[in-house]
Write a protein that holds these residues in place. Sequence first.
Motif, PDB file in Angstrom:
ATOM      1  N   LEU A   1       0.833  -1.202   0.000  1.00  0.00           N
ATOM      2  CA  LEU A   1       0.000   0.000   0.000  1.00  0.00           C
ATOM      3  C   LEU A   1       0.869   1.255   0.000  1.00  0.00           C
ATOM      4  O   LEU A   1       0.599   2.215  -0.737  1.00  0.00           O
ATOM      5  CB  LEU A   1      -0.921  -0.004   1.226  1.00  0.00           C
ATOM      6  CG  LEU A   1      -1.710   1.270   1.490  1.00  0.00           C
ATOM      7  CD1 LEU A   1      -2.779   1.449   0.419  1.00  0.00           C
ATOM      8  CD2 LEU A   1      -2.321   1.239   2.867  1.00  0.00           C
ATOM      9  N   LEU A   2       1.920   1.248   0.791  1.00  0.00           N
ATOM     10  CA  LEU A   2       2.813   2.395   0.858  1.00  0.00           C
ATOM     11  C   LEU A   2       3.515   2.634  -0.471  1.00  0.00           C
ATOM     12  O   LEU A   2       3.647   3.775  -0.916  1.00  0.00           O
ATOM     13  CB  LEU A   2       3.840   2.207   1.975  1.00  0.00           C
ATOM     14  CG  LEU A   2       4.787   3.371   2.222  1.00  0.00           C
ATOM     15  CD1 LEU A   2       4.019   4.611   2.645  1.00  0.00           C
ATOM     16  CD2 LEU A   2       5.809   2.994   3.270  1.00  0.00           C
ATOM     17  N   SER A   3       3.938   1.563  -1.153  1.00  0.00           N
ATOM     18  CA  SER A   3       4.638   1.734  -2.430  1.00  0.00           C
ATOM     19  C   SER A   3       3.697   2.282  -3.494  1.00  0.00           C
ATOM     20  O   SER A   3       4.077   3.181  -4.253  1.00  0.00           O
ATOM     21  CB  SER A   3       5.260   0.420  -2.893  1.00  0.00           C
ATOM     22  OG  SER A   3       4.254  -0.545  -3.116  1.00  0.00           O
ATOM     23  N   ARG A   4       2.478   1.799  -3.543  1.00  0.00           N
ATOM     24  CA  ARG A   4       1.521   2.301  -4.536  1.00  0.00           C
ATOM     25  C   ARG A   4       1.157   3.758  -4.260  1.00  0.00           C
ATOM     26  O   ARG A   4       1.097   4.572  -5.176  1.00  0.00           O
ATOM     27  CB  ARG A   4       0.272   1.436  -4.548  1.00  0.00           C
ATOM     28  CG  ARG A   4       0.519   0.088  -5.156  1.00  0.00           C
ATOM     29  CD  ARG A   4      -0.710  -0.759  -5.134  1.00  0.00           C
ATOM     30  NE  ARG A   4      -0.413  -2.064  -5.703  1.00  0.00           N
ATOM     31  CZ  ARG A   4      -1.157  -3.119  -5.537  1.00  0.00           C
ATOM     32  NH1 ARG A   4      -2.258  -3.049  -4.824  1.00  0.00           N
ATOM     33  NH2 ARG A   4      -0.831  -4.260  -6.093  1.00  0.00           N
TER      34      ARG A   4
ATOM     35  N   LEU B   1       3.990  11.052  -8.645  1.00  0.00           N
ATOM     36  CA  LEU B   1       3.491  11.437  -9.971  1.00  0.00           C
ATOM     37  C   LEU B   1       2.559  12.641  -9.889  1.00  0.00           C
ATOM     38  O   LEU B   1       2.640  13.559 -10.721  1.00  0.00           O
ATOM     39  CB  LEU B   1       2.779  10.255 -10.630  1.00  0.00           C
ATOM     40  CG  LEU B   1       3.671   9.106 -11.087  1.00  0.00           C
ATOM     41  CD1 LEU B   1       2.839   7.955 -11.623  1.00  0.00           C
ATOM     42  CD2 LEU B   1       4.663   9.577 -12.137  1.00  0.00           C
ATOM     43  N   LEU B   2       1.682  12.650  -8.902  1.00  0.00           N
ATOM     44  CA  LEU B   2       0.739  13.759  -8.749  1.00  0.00           C
ATOM     45  C   LEU B   2       1.464  15.074  -8.487  1.00  0.00           C
ATOM     46  O   LEU B   2       1.146  16.109  -9.097  1.00  0.00           O
ATOM     47  CB  LEU B   2      -0.246  13.452  -7.617  1.00  0.00           C
ATOM     48  CG  LEU B   2      -1.339  14.476  -7.376  1.00  0.00           C
ATOM     49  CD1 LEU B   2      -2.296  14.496  -8.557  1.00  0.00           C
ATOM     50  CD2 LEU B   2      -2.088  14.151  -6.096  1.00  0.00           C
ATOM     51  N   VAL B   3       2.459  15.068  -7.609  1.00  0.00           N
ATOM     52  CA  VAL B   3       3.207  16.289  -7.304  1.00  0.00           C
ATOM     53  C   VAL B   3       3.970  16.774  -8.534  1.00  0.00           C
ATOM     54  O   VAL B   3       3.948  17.966  -8.868  1.00  0.00           O
ATOM     55  CB  VAL B   3       4.167  16.062  -6.112  1.00  0.00           C
ATOM     56  CG1 VAL B   3       5.174  17.189  -5.987  1.00  0.00           C
ATOM     57  CG2 VAL B   3       3.381  15.915  -4.824  1.00  0.00           C
ATOM     58  N   ILE B   4       4.640  15.856  -9.233  1.00  0.00           N
ATOM     59  CA  ILE B   4       5.411  16.250 -10.412  1.00  0.00           C
ATOM     60  C   ILE B   4       4.502  16.828 -11.494  1.00  0.00           C
ATOM     61  O   ILE B   4       4.813  17.863 -12.096  1.00  0.00           O
ATOM     62  CB  ILE B   4       6.234  15.055 -10.946  1.00  0.00           C
ATOM     63  CG1 ILE B   4       7.366  14.735  -9.967  1.00  0.00           C
ATOM     64  CG2 ILE B   4       6.802  15.343 -12.332  1.00  0.00           C
ATOM     65  CD1 ILE B   4       8.116  13.470 -10.278  1.00  0.00           C
TER      66      ILE B   4
ATOM     67  N   SER C   1       9.512  20.388  -7.008  1.00  0.00           N
ATOM     68  CA  SER C   1       8.932  19.053  -6.783  1.00  0.00           C
ATOM     69  C   SER C   1       9.663  18.318  -5.672  1.00  0.00           C
ATOM     70  O   SER C   1       9.037  17.721  -4.784  1.00  0.00           O
ATOM     71  CB  SER C   1       8.996  18.222  -8.067  1.00  0.00           C
ATOM     72  OG  SER C   1       8.259  18.798  -9.076  1.00  0.00           O
ATOM     73  N   THR C   2      10.994  18.353  -5.712  1.00  0.00           N
ATOM     74  CA  THR C   2      11.781  17.660  -4.691  1.00  0.00           C
ATOM     75  C   THR C   2      11.560  18.281  -3.323  1.00  0.00           C
ATOM     76  O   THR C   2      11.510  17.566  -2.313  1.00  0.00           O
ATOM     77  CB  THR C   2      13.268  17.677  -5.073  1.00  0.00           C
ATOM     78  OG1 THR C   2      13.412  17.142  -6.385  1.00  0.00           O
ATOM     79  CG2 THR C   2      14.089  16.848  -4.123  1.00  0.00           C
TER      80      THR C   2
END
Length: 196
Positions: A13-16, A23-26, A47-48
């Motif tokens: 769950l954490l990896s997904r 992806l959303l932030v980028i 982003s970072t």
Amino acid sequence: MKFPQRYFIDTKLLSRSTVGIILLVIICVWISGQSSHRSLFQNSVISTSILGTAFLLFISLGLYYGLKLKDNIGHVLTKENIKKLSDKTPEIGSIDFDGPALGDGIGGIIVSIIAWIVISIVLVFLLYFLGIFFWVVVLLFTAMLYWIFFRALRLVFKNSKYCRGNLAKSLGLGLFYSFLYLSWIYGIIFLVNYLL
């Protein structure tokens, strides 16, 4: 403050959710940078920084509340996974190739047929081996990221028994581990921007 015995988070769950959040932030930073004409370097730093702040909060709060990770992904790079992914490579019958026109007459037809057969065989072997290579590289990259991120996070959260309920200690260790995780990413961004 009284805390429950332990909080467990599934690694799957954490990896997904991590991949989704990254992806959303980028994408959000890139879309918001379109109107202000930010460079790739500026978007990367923003982003970072956003992801680093979220990571700092996640680690600090996880240490404060006594979070533990439960490994339910297992081994990523196994013979079965490589075999399963190598079965996704294209088959011989799935290639459609039109060879170049070599001329009129019987000689041109024979040369065209021979060239078509040779090129088809070469393409089949290239696609097969490149497909296997591609999937093995994807598995290796996934295994590397899994080990770097989640195995190391498990080591970080082993300190949660010492930090549970102590906000100062949790924030201190959160800052230390966030610096370790993010310093090399900032280093790569700045090296690419100023050296290349």
